[in-house]
Design an enzyme around this catalytic site. Structure first.
Site, mmCIF file in Angstrom:
data_model
loop_
_atom_site.group_PDB
_atom_site.id
_atom_site.type_symbol
_atom_site.label_atom_id
_atom_site.label_comp_id
_atom_site.label_asym_id
_atom_site.label_seq_id
_atom_site.Cartn_x
_atom_site.Cartn_y
_atom_site.Cartn_z
ATOM 1 N N CYS A 11 17.555 7.650 -10.786
ATOM 2 C CA CYS A 11 17.361 6.667 -11.905
ATOM 3 C C CYS A 11 15.848 5.696 -11.656
ATOM 4 C CB CYS A 11 18.766 6.174 -12.081
ATOM 5 S SG CYS A 11 19.638 7.039 -12.008
ATOM 6 N N GLY A 35 14.243 9.677 -14.518
ATOM 7 C CA GLY A 35 15.925 10.629 -14.869
ATOM 8 C C GLY A 35 15.216 10.444 -16.335
ATOM 9 N N ASN A 94 19.991 2.308 -9.535
ATOM 10 C CA ASN A 94 19.600 3.215 -8.922
ATOM 11 C C ASN A 94 19.561 3.263 -7.220
ATOM 12 O OD1 ASN A 94 15.447 3.444 -7.673
ATOM 13 N ND2 ASN A 94 17.330 5.249 -8.042
ATOM 14 N N GLY A 95 20.087 4.268 -6.835
ATOM 15 C CA GLY A 95 20.425 4.711 -5.675
ATOM 16 C C GLY A 95 21.952 5.314 -5.515
ATOM 17 N N CYS A 149 12.096 5.121 1.378
ATOM 18 C CA CYS A 149 12.443 6.454 1.198
ATOM 19 C C CYS A 149 11.526 6.545 0.917
ATOM 20 C CB CYS A 149 13.871 6.963 -0.747
ATOM 21 S SG CYS A 149 13.377 8.481 -0.386
ATOM 22 N N TYR A 161 6.878 12.705 -3.587
ATOM 23 C CA TYR A 161 7.727 13.215 -5.179
ATOM 24 C C TYR A 161 7.683 12.488 -5.682
ATOM 25 C CZ TYR A 161 9.386 15.994 -8.389
ATOM 26 O OH TYR A 161 9.892 16.868 -9.420
ATOM 27 N N ASP A 216 1.609 22.402 -2.932
ATOM 28 C CA ASP A 216 2.373 21.426 -3.588
ATOM 29 C C ASP A 216 3.902 20.508 -2.564
ATOM 30 O OD1 ASP A 216 4.537 20.537 -5.126
ATOM 31 O OD2 ASP A 216 5.035 22.888 -6.036
ATOM 32 N N CYS A 221 19.683 14.251 0.571
ATOM 33 C CA CYS A 221 19.640 12.688 0.248
ATOM 34 C C CYS A 221 21.089 12.440 0.094
ATOM 35 C CB CYS A 221 18.670 12.335 -0.158
ATOM 36 S SG CYS A 221 18.641 10.901 -0.597
HETATM 37 P P1 AMP Z 1 11.632 25.358 -4.926
HETATM 38 O O1 AMP Z 1 10.813 26.285 -4.878
HETATM 39 O O2 AMP Z 1 12.580 25.876 -6.194
HETATM 40 O O3 AMP Z 1 12.243 24.839 -3.781
HETATM 41 O O4 AMP Z 1 10.873 24.233 -5.839
HETATM 42 C C1 AMP Z 1 10.338 23.742 -5.228
HETATM 43 C C2 AMP Z 1 9.751 22.671 -6.474
HETATM 44 O O5 AMP Z 1 10.664 21.653 -6.827
HETATM 45 C C3 AMP Z 1 7.659 21.885 -6.468
HETATM 46 O O6 AMP Z 1 7.391 21.831 -7.204
HETATM 47 C C4 AMP Z 1 8.806 20.459 -6.019
HETATM 48 O O7 AMP Z 1 7.226 19.308 -6.581
HETATM 49 C C5 AMP Z 1 10.446 19.633 -7.242
HETATM 50 N N1 AMP Z 1 10.897 19.428 -6.506
HETATM 51 C C6 AMP Z 1 11.010 19.032 -5.122
HETATM 52 N N2 AMP Z 1 12.092 18.222 -4.436
HETATM 53 C C7 AMP Z 1 12.344 17.788 -6.105
HETATM 54 C C8 AMP Z 1 13.428 16.857 -6.477
HETATM 55 N N3 AMP Z 1 13.906 16.002 -5.543
HETATM 56 N N4 AMP Z 1 13.079 16.706 -7.619
HETATM 57 C C9 AMP Z 1 12.431 16.966 -8.916
HETATM 58 N N5 AMP Z 1 11.945 17.977 -7.839
HETATM 59 C C10 AMP Z 1 11.449 18.217 -6.683
#
Ligand code: AMP
Length: 482
Positions: A19, A45, A119-120, A258, A264, A367, A404
């Protein structure tokens, strides 16, 4: 007990609460400022958003499912008069009660009118809720945030600040909370400081200055507000007619900011925990290039999550940076979509490769994380199908091995590919020619964590709080036979 919990992932039914929150005090157009701020926090979000305001007589709330730009029409903003506002943007995975879970929540209780946004993730919400229900409280939603309001309403403390203090002391886990309590804004952070909350100051022509609070400082940039500092872990800040009061409502626990905010979640143009996210992310790329070089021709980011780390990787390795994957910005972040079917389809909808850049090239693909591995595999295939000769995937953080409990939507351990497979196995699954992750010391250095102030639980399985949720522990324990 702890291991039992982690081994029994299928019993988890945790609420995911990614959030963004905002609060404005002392501006004639508070609702508009909250709305602009929510625009900048939309990435935190995309499921629902809402704003509550105080007009001197009552609290007005407008909240709905959907994106900020769709919800807040001029007509809706017109229904939010007053110079105090709080706002919220939310993502969660809680089935069909989602509309009810949109925030802010507001109540009229013996302490007056109060609205709250959060948020949390309050890890003892289930127990608190049960106790409150046993004492007669009636809940409207399944969100853990509503618990906070009931605790305030139930408190025997006479003053609102006293009741809030008492409520906050009963909460465990991660919370950055913003309250609108008639003529005052009150904000608080949990004593570990899991989630961010920044405080800013805004000049208002002809009036006393306004105070603003937001999950990320990119909101302040849009408002023209000055970033003052962070609300401290274990601190409550009250902004009322008498001015600003800052107090510690409890002693600080070992700081556990965090790290995933820097990896990310937050925008690179934000300061989070007082540090530029851009700096951390670039450094992750630089250190990744040092730790895991590749014999390649170009560095290609997975947009947008890999952009900044790829810049760092390119600068350090000397390999040219090429934006060979083009993202359609009108599709939400695929991971955020609730069902697997939509996520899989979303990859193609979201990304398209540029053959002219990739044809015959040895590519370093950067990535931020591999979660389930399914998206990464599709992207690797996409790059290869567009003519790349080799694809070397580089990830700007360590393998994600644990869920998490503090507000980031990571899936259960059974679905986390790195919890169940080694790096070589993952490499084979995603069909890359090579795969490497940033090391823990590398991540540590990238966020400049010299004093051990970050939470790395998703990479280590080492949780900063003692237990996560009694209910979950008991059931997990049963399953694991302890
Ligand atoms: P996957 O290969 O299905 O594990 O997806 C990886 C992708 O998910 C990467 O491009 C990440 O940027 C994205 N990602 C990783 N963690 C999260 C998260 N907590 N919330 C949203 N996207 C995420």
């Amino acid at each position: 007990m702890h291991d039992a919990l982690l081994d029994a992932e299928d019993v988890f039914d945790k609420l995911h609460e990614e959030c963004g929150v905002v609060a404005i005090h002392g501006h004639p157009e508070a609702s508009k400022l909250a709305y602009y701020s929510l625009y900048t926090l939309q990435h935190r979000g995309q499921e629902s958003a809402g704003v509550s305001t105080w007009d001197g007589k009552t609290i007005h709330t407008q909240k709905k499912m959907g994106h900020v730009s769709d919800i807040f029409t001029p007509e809706v903003i017109g229904k939010l008069p007053g110079s105090l506002a709080i706002g919220h943007t939310r993502y969660s995975t809680t089935g069909d009660t989602v509309a009810l879970n949109a925030q802010p929540f507001s109540v009229h209780c013996n302490k007056g009118l109060i609205a709250v946004a959060h948020n949390g993730n309050i890890t003892n919400a289930t127990e608190l809720r049960k106790e409150l229900e046993d004492r007669g409280s009636i809940f409207q939603a399944s969100s853990d945030t509503e618990v906070v309001l009931h605790l305030v309403a139930n408190s025997r403390e006479k003053t609102l600040a006293g009741a809030l203090r008492e409520a906050l002391l009963q909460l465990e886990g991660a919370f950055s909370l913003v309250f609108l309590a008639q003529d005052r804004i009150i904000v608080a952070r949990d004593p570990y400081g899991f989630r961010p909350l920044a405080m800013g100051w805004l000049e208002v022509p002809g009036k006393p200055s306004a105070y603003v609070f937001a999950s990320e400082t990119c909101a302040f940039d849009l408002l023209g507000a000055v970033y003052l500092n962070d609300v401290q872990p274990g601190e409550m800040v009250i902004v009322g007619p008498e001015g600003v009061t800052r107090e510690r409502y409890t002693t600080e626990k070992p700081r556990s900011q965090c790290v995933f905010e820097h990896v990310y979640f937050a925008r690179p143009d934000s300061l989070v925990f007082g540090r530029p996210v851009q700096t951390s992310r670039e450094m992750m790329g630089v250190l990744l290039a040092r730790e895991a070089p590749a014999d390649a021709d170009i560095v290609v980011p997975v947009p947008d999550s890999g952009n900044t780390a790829a810049l760092g990787y390119s600068a350090e390795s000397g390999l040219p940076y090429r934006q060979a994957l083009i993202r359609n910005h009108y599709v939400g972040r695929t991971f955020i979509e609730p069902s697997q079917a939509i996520r899989d389809f979303g990859v193609k909808l979201k990304l398209n490769p540029i053959r002219a850049l990739l044809e015959g090239k040895k590519v370093v693909l950067v990535d931020d994380s591999i979660v389930r591995g399914t998206t990464s595999r599709k992207i690797v295939r996409m790059v290869r199908n567009a003519g790349a000769r080799e694809v070397h995937l580089r990830i700007s953080c360590p393998p994600t091995i644990s869920p998490c409990f503090y507000g980031v939507d990571t899936p259960n351990k059974s679905e986390l590919i790195a919890a169940n497979s080694g790096i070589e196995e993952i490499r084979r699954f995603i069909e890359a020619d090579s795969l490497a992750y940033l090391s823990m010391p590398g991540l540590n250095r990238a966020v400049s964590d010299t004093k051990g102030e970050y939470c790395y639980a998703c990479y280590t399985g080492d949780y900063p709080t003692d237990f996560v949720n009694i209910d979950q522990l008991v059931r997990a324990g049963k399953k694991a036979g302890v």
